[in-house]
Design an enzyme around this catalytic site. Structure first.
Site, PDB file in Angstrom:
ATOM      1  N   GLY A  66       0.822  -1.152   0.025  1.00 55.49           N
ATOM      2  CA  GLY A  66      -0.094   0.083   0.014  1.00 55.49           C
ATOM      3  C   GLY A  66       0.806   1.383  -0.038  1.00 55.49           C
ATOM      4  N   ARG A  67       1.804   1.191   0.809  1.00 56.80           N
ATOM      5  CA  ARG A  67       2.589   2.350   0.825  1.00 56.80           C
ATOM      6  C   ARG A  67       3.478   2.503  -0.379  1.00 56.80           C
ATOM      7  NH1 ARG A  67       4.571   1.278   6.985  1.00 56.80           N
ATOM      8  NH2 ARG A  67       2.532   2.003   7.955  1.00 56.80           N
ATOM      9  N   VAL A 107      -4.351   7.942   5.443  1.00 53.24           N
ATOM     10  CA  VAL A 107      -4.509   6.366   5.648  1.00 53.24           C
ATOM     11  C   VAL A 107      -3.078   5.853   5.540  1.00 53.24           C
ATOM     12  CG1 VAL A 107      -6.585   6.715   4.309  1.00 53.24           C
ATOM     13  CG2 VAL A 107      -4.612   6.160   2.945  1.00 53.24           C
ATOM     14  N   GLU A 108      -3.054   4.584   5.978  1.00 55.57           N
ATOM     15  CA  GLU A 108      -1.967   3.888   6.016  1.00 55.57           C
ATOM     16  C   GLU A 108      -0.829   4.536   6.565  1.00 55.57           C
ATOM     17  OE1 GLU A 108      -1.075   1.324   2.651  1.00 55.57           O
ATOM     18  OE2 GLU A 108      -3.206   1.392   1.953  1.00 55.57           O
ATOM     19  N   GLY A 109      -0.948   5.026   7.582  1.00 56.15           N
ATOM     20  CA  GLY A 109       0.197   5.684   8.386  1.00 56.15           C
ATOM     21  C   GLY A 109       0.051   7.110   8.221  1.00 56.15           C
TER      22      GLY A 109
END
Length: 792
Positions: free
Chosen positions: A370-371, A493-495
């Site tokens: 994702g990142r 999102v995602e951190g």
């Protein structure tokens, strides 16, 4: 007397220090040699030999060094290092290091970057992009989806499922497409350039959904059941991690599972509350993260097993799917869910009992996609989209009788849009190539998540500034307003980006990527003084080498540094090497002087992260430029991108010195790294002009810069109107120049008058007329009646 003294020393060393015979003999020989050398020497010689014996011998003889130096440092570091939670340790163990490790070394090995092969799509992947993805984009109407339906149309959902968009990363053995990360990125990018709602819908099952977890950790039974159903869309997955009290600090989740029996079935009773779950409102299977406890020790000897993941059908008794969230008017499905005394059998645990407690490791490995892939693809899509359309708008739109893109005030943001887009796409392509080559760099994934989403935010903001009123009036004709609205979603999102910059990039990078820190910490944890001693003095040698390297490169401005590159790129390689040596030296200074407290110095950690991130991005730009064939026409983009990233890395490194303790030593370090001041400058006005001009002309450079996004030429489409107007205005430009030269440009009907006077032909007059019609269509905005404003 001398031989008696020697024998006593030998016996003492053997008994007290429990040394081997050869080490004790060496010590005696040194002492005997010292006696013989010092006997009869001059006072000055005695002083020099005494210094040699007191300093050099303890540093070079390992068993003496360990007793006098290493053991003391060992004890100090043992107390100075901060405590590390299990989740932090698992995060550090996830993935590997690649080019970021070279940058941390202070002496990057350019062969590592040079050896990375060019990422290429297979014919099957390219065909999917040219056909299935192109057709899907043509079906999407972002205004209809976000303003009217608040969801994808049924025919779009059907198309996505039929053509296996949610199974891109699943192997063909389970019916999936088995695409590379590069292809995954290209698909998401193209869809995102048309509709972010559709892109997120496709992105999540291929990155953070249970499919990746199943492939890496699932049992064979789980893979065989779920993966084919995920490919066809029979199962809609959602991953439930975030809870009301645990956002970025996911380890603080209060969701629990208790191992127990129910109706003679051994299983887990779950209670949870989750929110912000993408695809949650329509999910058929939840990947649920929770903390597992086994108070009766039914499945092992531990009562607190740790974070675990389970796959739970949403029809399971006790599962509740909440209403939808409204994330900034974006229409992708997102909402809360919760469970009350939900009982599941043990085979619902992802990977079975064998993987119980391994949930955090699973998440850290899976978040890399994702990142490093999905969110960067979304960001690059937004940047390329803005680049192409707002760049064209700046040529179409006129004020003061000139295209606004030719005004110096507009050139600056235009150049930023073009240059940042080049940086973003270079980082995306190079990182995807590394992933396809087997690398799993967790720190680089954090760099991409933070840098690409933040830089995309700047690009879209600049685009909105240039668009002016046409950007803020929402409607079917506005192609940028919705994109501007949803920027904070990718930032969050995602951190969350603040956390990613100040805690993850350098906080984890300083341990994972440093050549010695993680190994030294392991030696301390294992209470291995001998191993620590060896690492410590290798570390000191490393520090000494970087100190001399940084000084030499600073004095010479790295001009004699042998590296890759040609006349256009070699100086950038040299400056990366210079800043890398300074960065490594400053990192060690901060680690030594701050110790465990560096973990809490988030502003300082953020500036270190800025240095590392910009050095990585500049490296990607150089690699990407070469992969593209070192196109001469792209040179302004190369120079703008490298000068911008190197300047930002330099400024962040300079800012670090203001925050370091022991001020005299910090300033001495600054003088060592930058003996003659700042070597790097931001892009010049001339370069800004050259870079901005690339967006105002229809060229191969512009096409390369925006390659991979959805482009159409439909006059009723928001971006189609821009494409048509751009080409029409450029076609009419030579004719308008003839009219201006005839001093007729101020009259409303100047083209008609020019035709009457024989200055232009009828065909040329028609070009001007067509351009003006297309220009007006391109700059027009929407309006609504009262009923429409109320959404009726």
């Amino acid at each position: 007397m001398l031989w008696l003294l020697t024998l006593l020393i030998l016996l003492g060393l053997l008994s007290y220090h429990q040394l081997s015979l050869h080490k004790a003999a060496l010590a005696v020989a040194l002492l005997l040699g010292a006696y013989l050398l010092l006997h009869g020497l001059t006072p000055l010689s005695k002083i020099l030999w005494f210094a040699y014996l007191v300093i050099f011998i303890p540093l070079t003889v390992p068993f003496i060094r360990r007793q006098l130096i290493s053991r003391t440092v060992f004890q100090w570091m043992k107390t100075a290092l901060p405590t590390m939670s299990n989740t932090e340790r698992e995060a550090l163990d996830a993935g590997n290091t690649w080019w970021e490790g070279e940058l941390f070394s202070g002496k990057p090995d350019w062969k590592v970057l040079q050896a990375l092969p060019i990422a290429q799509l297979t014919s099957e992947e390219q065909d999917f992009l040219d056909n299935e993805v192109e057709n899907l984009c043509a079906m999407l109407n972002d205004w209809d989806i976000t303003h009217k339906r608040k969801d994808l149309p049924p025919e779009v959902w059907t198309y996505i499922k039929q053509h296996k968009f949610c199974g891109m990363m699943i192997p063909k053995a389970y019916g999936g497409l088995a695409f590379s990360e590069t292809a995954h990125s290209e698909v998401v990018m193209k869809i995102a350039s048309r509709c972010s709602t559709a892109a997120v819908t496709v992105m999540v099952p291929n990155s953070l959904g249970p499919a990746k977890l199943l492939l890496n950790y699932g049992t064979e039974a789980q893979k065989n059941y779920y993966l084919p159903r995920l490919v066809t869309g029979e199962e809609i997955p959602a991953f439930a991690l975030t809870s009301p009290v645990a956002g970025s600090d996911a380890g603080a989740m209060t969701d629990t599972g208790i191992v127990c029996t129910q109706d003679d079935v051994l299983g887990v009773r779950l209670n949870w509350e989750k929110r912000y779950i993408t695809l949650g409102p329509i999910a058929t299977v939840l990947g649920l993260a929770f903390k597992l406890y086994d108070p009766d020790k039914l499945i092992g000897d531990t009562d607190n097993i740790g974070i675990t993941v389970a796959l739970i059908p949403t029809y399971t008794a006790g599962v509740s799917i909440g209403r939808r969230h409204n994330p900034l008017d974006s229409a992708f499905q997102n909402g809360p869910n919760w469970g009350k005394d939900v009982f599941i059998p043990l085979d619902y645990l992802l990977g079975g009992v064998a993987q119980a407690g391994n949930g955090w490791t699973m998440l850290m490995h899976s978040l890399t996609t994702g990142r490093a892939v999905s969110l960067p693809a979304l960001s690059v899509a937004a940047a390329k989209f803005t680049c192409r359309n707002t760049g064209a708008y700046a040529r179409i739109r006129k004020q003061f009788n000139v295209p606004i893109g030719e005004l110096e005030g507009i050139e600056e943001p235009l150049a930023r849009i073009a240059g940042e887009t080049y940086i973003l796409n270079a980082a995306r392509c190079v990182t995807n190539a590394a992933l396809d080559n087997g690398e799993r760099p967790a720190v680089i994934s954090a760099i991409l998540k933070y840098e690409l989403t933040e830089r995309m935010r700047r690009v879209v903001n600049d685009g909105m500034d240039i668009q002016g009123g046409s950007g803020i009036c929402l409607g079917a004709k506005n192609y940028l307003g919705r994109l501007y609205q949803v920027i904070p979603i990718s930032i969050t999102v995602e951190g969350a980006n603040i956390l990613t910059r100040t805690m993850m990039i350098f906080g984890q990078g300083a341990i994972r990527c440093h050549p010695f820190i993680q190994a030294e910490m392991a030696a301390i944890q294992n209470n291995d003084v001998a191993q620590f001693d060896s690492l410590l003095f290798q570390h000191l040698g490393f520090w000494g080498r970087n100190k001399s390297t940084a000084l030499w490169l600073g004095l010479s401005n790295a001009r004699f540094y042998q590296t890759l590159g040609d006349n256009d790129t070699q100086r950038y390689y040299q400056q990366i090497a210079r800043l890398s040596a300074g960065f490594a030296l400053a990192t060690d200074f901060a680690l030594v002087t701050l110790g465990g407290s560096l973990k809490r110095k988030e502003r300082l950690s953020g500036r270190f992260a800025d240095v590392l991130s910009n050095l990585y991005l500049c490296s990607c730009v150089l690699k990407y430029y070469e992969h593209q064939g070192s196109q001469t026409d792209d040179a302004p983009l190369l120079h703008w991108a490298c000068q911008h990233t190197l300047y930002r890395a330099q400024q962040a490194l300079l800012a670090i010195f203001w925050q370091l303790p022991f001020r005299p030593a910090a300033w001495a370090l600054r003088g060592l790294i930058f003996p003659f001041g700042k070597p790097n400058s931001p892009p010049s006005d001339t370069l800004i002009h050259q870079t901005a001009a690339l967006l105002l002309h229809d060229s191969e450079t512009r096409d390369r810069l925006t390659q991979g996004i959805y482009i159409n030429h439909h006059p009723d489409d928001a971006t189609g109107r821009i494409e048509l107007a751009f080409k029409a205005v450029l076609a009419a430009a030579p004719v308008e120049a003839k009219i201006r030269a005839a001093k007729l440009h101020k009259a409303d009907n100047s083209a008609t008058r020019a035709l009457e006077r024989g200055i232009i032909s009828e065909a040329e007059a028609q070009l001007v007329h067509t351009a003006e019609q297309a220009r007006f269509a391109a700059i027009s905005v929407d309006d609504f009646n009262a009923e429409e404003m109320l959404g009726r």
